[in-house]
Write a protein that holds these residues in place. Structure first.
Motif, PDB file in Angstrom:
ATOM      1  N   PRO A  55       0.830  -1.243  -0.012  1.00 40.75           N
ATOM      2  CA  PRO A  55       0.011   0.075   0.062  1.00 40.75           C
ATOM      3  C   PRO A  55       1.008   1.339   0.095  1.00 40.75           C
ATOM      4  O   PRO A  55       1.722   1.382   0.779  1.00 40.75           O
ATOM      5  CB  PRO A  55      -0.794  -0.032   1.338  1.00 40.75           C
ATOM      6  CG  PRO A  55      -0.831  -1.644   1.704  1.00 40.75           C
ATOM      7  CD  PRO A  55       0.475  -2.144   1.206  1.00 40.75           C
ATOM      8  N   ARG A  56       0.353   2.173  -0.808  1.00 36.62           N
ATOM      9  CA  ARG A  56       1.039   3.573  -0.975  1.00 36.62           C
ATOM     10  C   ARG A  56       1.189   4.338   0.506  1.00 36.62           C
ATOM     11  O   ARG A  56       1.889   5.021   0.802  1.00 36.62           O
ATOM     12  CB  ARG A  56       0.428   4.324  -1.739  1.00 36.62           C
ATOM     13  CG  ARG A  56       0.801   4.116  -3.283  1.00 36.62           C
ATOM     14  CD  ARG A  56       2.140   4.818  -3.567  1.00 36.62           C
ATOM     15  NE  ARG A  56       2.462   4.477  -5.115  1.00 36.62           N
ATOM     16  CZ  ARG A  56       3.534   4.757  -5.563  1.00 36.62           C
ATOM     17  NH1 ARG A  56       4.608   5.367  -4.946  1.00 36.62           N
ATOM     18  NH2 ARG A  56       3.893   4.688  -6.872  1.00 36.62           N
ATOM     19  N   SER A  57      -0.016   3.918   1.151  1.00 36.40           N
ATOM     20  CA  SER A  57      -0.285   4.643   2.515  1.00 36.40           C
ATOM     21  C   SER A  57       0.828   4.353   3.663  1.00 36.40           C
ATOM     22  O   SER A  57       0.868   4.597   4.833  1.00 36.40           O
ATOM     23  CB  SER A  57      -1.693   4.295   2.951  1.00 36.40           C
ATOM     24  OG  SER A  57      -1.863   2.836   3.229  1.00 36.40           O
TER      25      SER A  57
ATOM     26  N   ARG B 197       9.166   1.870  -5.337  1.00 37.38           N
ATOM     27  CA  ARG B 197       8.350   0.716  -5.350  1.00 37.38           C
ATOM     28  C   ARG B 197       8.771   0.020  -6.793  1.00 37.38           C
ATOM     29  O   ARG B 197       8.333   0.764  -7.897  1.00 37.38           O
ATOM     30  CB  ARG B 197       6.885   0.730  -5.381  1.00 37.38           C
ATOM     31  CG  ARG B 197       6.536   1.259  -3.626  1.00 37.38           C
ATOM     32  CD  ARG B 197       5.209   1.814  -3.677  1.00 37.38           C
ATOM     33  NE  ARG B 197       4.621   1.821  -2.356  1.00 37.38           N
ATOM     34  CZ  ARG B 197       5.047   2.791  -1.343  1.00 37.38           C
ATOM     35  NH1 ARG B 197       5.959   3.608  -1.608  1.00 37.38           N
ATOM     36  NH2 ARG B 197       4.702   2.585  -0.067  1.00 37.38           N
TER      37      ARG B 197
ATOM     38  N   GLN C 271      -0.366   3.666  -9.060  1.00 32.92           N
ATOM     39  CA  GLN C 271      -0.783   3.614  -7.719  1.00 32.92           C
ATOM     40  C   GLN C 271      -0.105   2.527  -7.092  1.00 32.92           C
ATOM     41  O   GLN C 271      -0.137   2.524  -5.726  1.00 32.92           O
ATOM     42  CB  GLN C 271      -2.474   3.263  -7.933  1.00 32.92           C
ATOM     43  CG  GLN C 271      -3.201   4.179  -8.750  1.00 32.92           C
ATOM     44  CD  GLN C 271      -3.517   3.473 -10.188  1.00 32.92           C
ATOM     45  OE1 GLN C 271      -2.689   3.338 -11.010  1.00 32.92           O
ATOM     46  NE2 GLN C 271      -4.687   3.371 -10.484  1.00 32.92           N
ATOM     47  N   TYR C 272       0.401   1.748  -7.711  1.00 30.07           N
ATOM     48  CA  TYR C 272       1.049   0.546  -6.958  1.00 30.07           C
ATOM     49  C   TYR C 272       2.640   0.417  -7.015  1.00 30.07           C
ATOM     50  O   TYR C 272       3.429   0.233  -6.161  1.00 30.07           O
ATOM     51  CB  TYR C 272       0.878  -0.880  -7.507  1.00 30.07           C
ATOM     52  CG  TYR C 272      -0.799  -1.037  -7.350  1.00 30.07           C
ATOM     53  CD1 TYR C 272      -1.615  -0.631  -6.313  1.00 30.07           C
ATOM     54  CD2 TYR C 272      -1.444  -1.471  -8.430  1.00 30.07           C
ATOM     55  CE1 TYR C 272      -2.991  -0.720  -6.366  1.00 30.07           C
ATOM     56  CE2 TYR C 272      -2.901  -1.631  -8.548  1.00 30.07           C
ATOM     57  CZ  TYR C 272      -3.661  -1.160  -7.416  1.00 30.07           C
ATOM     58  OH  TYR C 272      -4.862  -1.508  -7.425  1.00 30.07           O
TER      59      TYR C 272
ATOM     60  N   ASP D 249       6.462   2.654  -8.860  1.00 30.04           N
ATOM     61  CA  ASP D 249       6.935   3.542  -9.518  1.00 30.04           C
ATOM     62  C   ASP D 249       7.665   3.221 -10.726  1.00 30.04           C
ATOM     63  O   ASP D 249       7.741   4.182 -11.558  1.00 30.04           O
ATOM     64  CB  ASP D 249       8.056   4.059  -8.523  1.00 30.04           C
ATOM     65  CG  ASP D 249       7.600   4.497  -7.493  1.00 30.04           C
ATOM     66  OD1 ASP D 249       6.641   5.277  -7.183  1.00 30.04           O
ATOM     67  OD2 ASP D 249       7.914   4.499  -6.185  1.00 30.04           O
TER      68      ASP D 249
ATOM     69  N   HIS E  41      13.722   7.037  -5.853  1.00 26.26           N
ATOM     70  CA  HIS E  41      12.591   8.284  -6.127  1.00 26.26           C
ATOM     71  C   HIS E  41      13.318   9.412  -5.447  1.00 26.26           C
ATOM     72  O   HIS E  41      13.470   9.457  -4.258  1.00 26.26           O
ATOM     73  CB  HIS E  41      11.220   7.930  -5.448  1.00 26.26           C
ATOM     74  CG  HIS E  41      10.234   9.043  -5.278  1.00 26.26           C
ATOM     75  ND1 HIS E  41       9.672   9.317  -6.559  1.00 26.26           N
ATOM     76  CD2 HIS E  41       9.914   9.928  -4.263  1.00 26.26           C
ATOM     77  CE1 HIS E  41       8.763  10.357  -6.095  1.00 26.26           C
ATOM     78  NE2 HIS E  41       8.869  10.470  -4.963  1.00 26.26           N
TER      79      HIS E  41
END
Length: 471
Positions: free
Chosen positions: A52-54, A156, A235-236, A238, A460
């Motif tokens: 999860p990005r969160s 990611r 969303q999942y 990079d 990133h």
């Protein structure tokens, strides 16, 4: 070894690894790319392969030094002859991969040499001007007084692994760990085993380590939209770190867009360039032939760095003398490796056709997979593979430059003293690497790969702007 006996032939099972857990099952049947061998895998639990990005990546605040220590211990375990996961991996892979079992075993255990503290530190230091950025927000200030903090933030990543070289799995896992990524490895149909074996070794050391929690490895058929349309999204993930042939890269490109990038180790062809100095004496000719054969036979010519085309600065008689010596050495190296793979039918037919053109081509060897050399005045129009070298006779090495392009990865060069005269032209033509003939395999630790510093591309890069320093 886990197998499913659906017919008289045993089917090899390829388990998945999901963030520390081994997942086994025979739900889906697949066929290996080169041999067409059936193997089975579990269904892909989509909800478990996406982080999860969160949530902050598990490795983000683990010191790089601790990660490297864990990788070093993993390397020691991989080299241990009693490691049951590596042994099981080789047992299974021997049925799906084109390379002989001893070559596969040497590849997997030899690749563990990358997991050396000095090597890993050197790789980081060459990729990052200030490696502190992997561990912390590094303060900066420009000449106007404006302050900021910069971090190489944990990405990611989806890694699309190649099928020709099992050792790439070791390096990819280490690279993913050192940039503190959340990693999903798409294994190849030729080798849906090595990555899981390494991750199981890590889990045996410490099942709760953040490196283990950051790694998952699964298999699906490349180009399967039912999987890729779900996973290949910003969303999942990079970035996709993709190895492999043109089809593998094409499968990825259609999903790229803002926030979802490709770091591509494109399919490449490597060559050799042999100057007239090789013909000064029998000793120099023998040396050049041995060095050239060494480059041809890297991973039995399955690797991108293995030479396919050898441009020789010579008349036809001298070129034929070189071909004869080169052929003998390729045959010896093939026999020593135990590689007895025959050429595929299409390749045999192409070579049989040109063997009838005596005035244009010279041929040493047979189309039985024991090793061949084909001499021509221009490169053959097929891809030499499975222990086949194409020797192109040229009046001058300058004439070979017209065959250089952006798909030319490594050039093995002889004599060594002439490299400086050609390296700018080679780079201008698209070549990424020039080495001494016979040294296409080893490389300087931390050097660029495919014309880039990969780890620098993986992360990133994040900036925290902190305004102007108060006067």
């Amino acid at each position: 070894m886990s197998v499913t006996d659906t017919t008289a032939v045993a089917t090899v099972s390829a388990p998945f690894f999901l963030g520390g857990e081994l997942v086994e099952g025979d739900d889906v049947s697949h066929r290996s790319r080169d041999l067409g061998v059936t193997f089975t895998t579990p269904q892909i639990p989509m909800d478990r392969v996406v982080f999860p990005r969160s949530e902050v990546p598990p490795l983000l605040n683990v010191p790089l030094a601790e990660i490297i220590d864990f990788l070093v211990e993993t390397g020691d375990r991989i080299r241990d002859p009693s490691n049951p996961f590596v042994q099981d991996c080789i047992d299974r892979m021997a049925s799906t991969h084109v390379l002989p079992r001893p070559v596969l075993d040497a590849q997997v255990r030899g690749a563990a040499g990358f997991l050396d503290k000095r090597v890993l530190r050197a790789v980081v230091e060459q990729n990052f001007p200030d490696p502190r950025a992997l561990d912390e927000w590094v303060p900066k200030q420009d000449f106007t007084g404006r302050r900021s903090f910069v971090r190489a933030f944990a990405p990611r990543l989806i890694h699309v692994l190649p099928g020709n070289s099992p050792g790439v799995a070791v390096k990819s896992i280490a690279q993913g760990a050192m940039v503190k990524a959340v990693n999903l490895f798409k294994m190849s149909s030729s080798d849906p085993f090595t990555t899981v074996a390494i991750l199981r070794t890590m889990a045996e050391i410490d099942p709760d380590h953040a490196v283990v929690k950051s790694m998952s490895a699964i298999y699906w058929r490349g180009g399967d939209d039912a999987v890729e349309a779900v996973l290949y999204r910003p969303q999942y993930f990079d970035k996709i770190v993709a190895w492999g042939g043109g089809d593998a890269i094409d499968n990825v490109i259609k999903y790229l867009g803002p926030g979802f990038q490709l770091v591509s180790f494109d399919p490449k062809t490597s060559i050799s360039m042999v100057g007239k100095e090789a013909f000064v004496s029998d000793e120099t000719l023998d040396l050049a032939a041995e060095l050239a054969a060494t480059d041809v036979m890297i991973l039995n010519q399955e690797a991108c760095v293995a030479s396919r085309f050898i441009h020789v600065e010579a008349d036809r008689d001298d070129a034929d003398r070189f071909c004869e010596r080169l052929h003998a050495r390729i045959v010896d190296k093939a026999a020593a490796s135990g590689d007895k793979r025959p050429l595929d039918l299409d390749l045999r037919e192409q070579i049989d056709s040109l063997m009838m053109l005596d005035d244009e081509f010279g041929v040493w060897g047979r189309t039985d997979g024991s090793g061949m050399v084909i001499r021509s005045d221009e490169p053959v129009d097929f891809h030499p593979i499975n222990k086949i070298a194409n020797v192109i006779r040229v009046d001058s090495l300058d004439d070979a430059m017209k065959y250089i392009n952006v798909a030319t990865q490594t050039v093995g060069f002889y004599p060594f003293g002439r490299i400086a005269d050609y390296r700018d032209r080679l780079a201008g033509g698209g070549v990424q690497r020039v080495v001494h003939l016979g040294e296409a395999g080893p490389s300087t630790i931390g050097n660029p790969h495919d014309a880039m510093y990969p780890l620098h591309r993986f992360v990133h890069w994040m900036a925290h702007e902190d305004g102007v320093e108060p006067g």
